[in-house]
Every structure is written in C-alpha cells, then in structure tokens.
Scaffold this motif. Structure first.
Motif, short mmCIF file in Angstrom:
data_model
loop_
_atom_site.label_atom_id
_atom_site.label_comp_id
_atom_site.label_asym_id
_atom_site.label_seq_id
_atom_site.Cartn_x
_atom_site.Cartn_y
_atom_site.Cartn_z
N TYR A 71 0.93 -1.20 0.35
CA TYR A 71 0.19 -0.20 -0.29
C TYR A 71 0.85 1.37 -0.14
O TYR A 71 0.87 2.34 -0.68
N PHE A 72 1.85 1.28 0.63
CA PHE A 72 2.67 2.34 0.79
C PHE A 72 3.25 2.67 -0.89
O PHE A 72 3.43 4.38 -0.78
N GLU A 73 4.52 2.22 -0.83
CA GLU A 73 4.40 1.63 -2.27
C GLU A 73 3.64 2.08 -3.49
O GLU A 73 4.02 3.13 -4.29
N GLU A 74 2.49 1.68 -3.38
CA GLU A 74 1.75 2.05 -4.40
C GLU A 74 1.31 3.63 -4.81
O GLU A 74 1.11 4.16 -5.60
N TYR A 75 1.01 4.32 -3.28
CA TYR A 75 0.32 4.93 -2.38
C TYR A 75 2.33 6.24 -2.71
O TYR A 75 2.18 7.59 -3.85
N PHE A 76 2.64 6.12 -2.44
CA PHE A 76 3.71 7.26 -2.20
C PHE A 76 4.94 6.86 -3.87
O PHE A 76 5.34 7.33 -4.33
N PHE A 77 5.36 5.71 -4.43
CA PHE A 77 6.19 5.52 -5.58
C PHE A 77 5.36 5.65 -6.63
O PHE A 77 6.01 5.54 -7.82
N ASN A 78 4.30 4.69 -6.72
CA ASN A 78 3.68 4.79 -7.91
C ASN A 78 2.13 5.88 -8.03
O ASN A 78 1.62 5.71 -9.08
#
Length: 97
Positions: free
Chosen positions: A25-32
C-alpha cells in the motif's frame, strides 16, 4: 513535499518492519502515485480502508523513528562527515557508507 521526503526516508529505514500488505500500500501510494480509490479497487478494499491503512503506516513509521532515531542519527553522521577536514579520515568514513 518535505513530508513526502520524510516519509520516504523513514520507509527506507523501517519499511522492512511493516507487513507485506502495508509495504504494498505504501509503495502504491507514494512510489506509484496511485490514489486511495485506485489502490482500493486494485486490492479489493474500500477507499476509506486504504486511507486508514496509509494513516496507520505513517504513524508506525513515525513511532519507529521516535523510538529508534535511525534517521536522526543518519542525518547527524552525514553532518559530521561534511565537516571533517582530515581527508584520510573522510575517505575512510565515506568508504563505509
């Protein structure tokens, strides 16, 4: 923007302490750069559940930093390295990092 950088730095240090789902979830929101709705749709949760998950993740990362202070220590070490005048010591320290 500063908060985004701060959270990414915390994630770099403490991300492994999060659950796999929290990491996703973190990566989807902040990275992607996916929205709450997009993440929710992709993983079968509501937009509100996604928001709550990300808020919880943010609180966990900040709590880890409050307790362990790894980011603070890293920044202090970088400040010290930048102010070292002895080139040999500086080169030895840089080789460690």
């Amino acid at each position: 923007m500063e908060k985004l950088i701060y959270l990414n730095n915390l994630y770099d240090l403490y991300g492994v302490l999060l659950t796999k789902k929290q990491q996703i979830y973190f990566e989807e929101y902040f990275f992607n750069n996916l929205s709450y709705g997009e993440i929710g749709e992709k993983y079968g949760i509501s937009r509100n559940a996604c928001f709550k998950q990300l808020k919880n993740i943010e609180e966990k990362l900040e709590d880890y930093e409050k307790k362990l202070k790894l980011l603070y220590k890293k920044e202090k070490i970088n400040d010290i390295i930048l102010n070292i005048e002895d080139k040999q010591v500086l080169e030895e320290l840089e080789s460690l990092f």
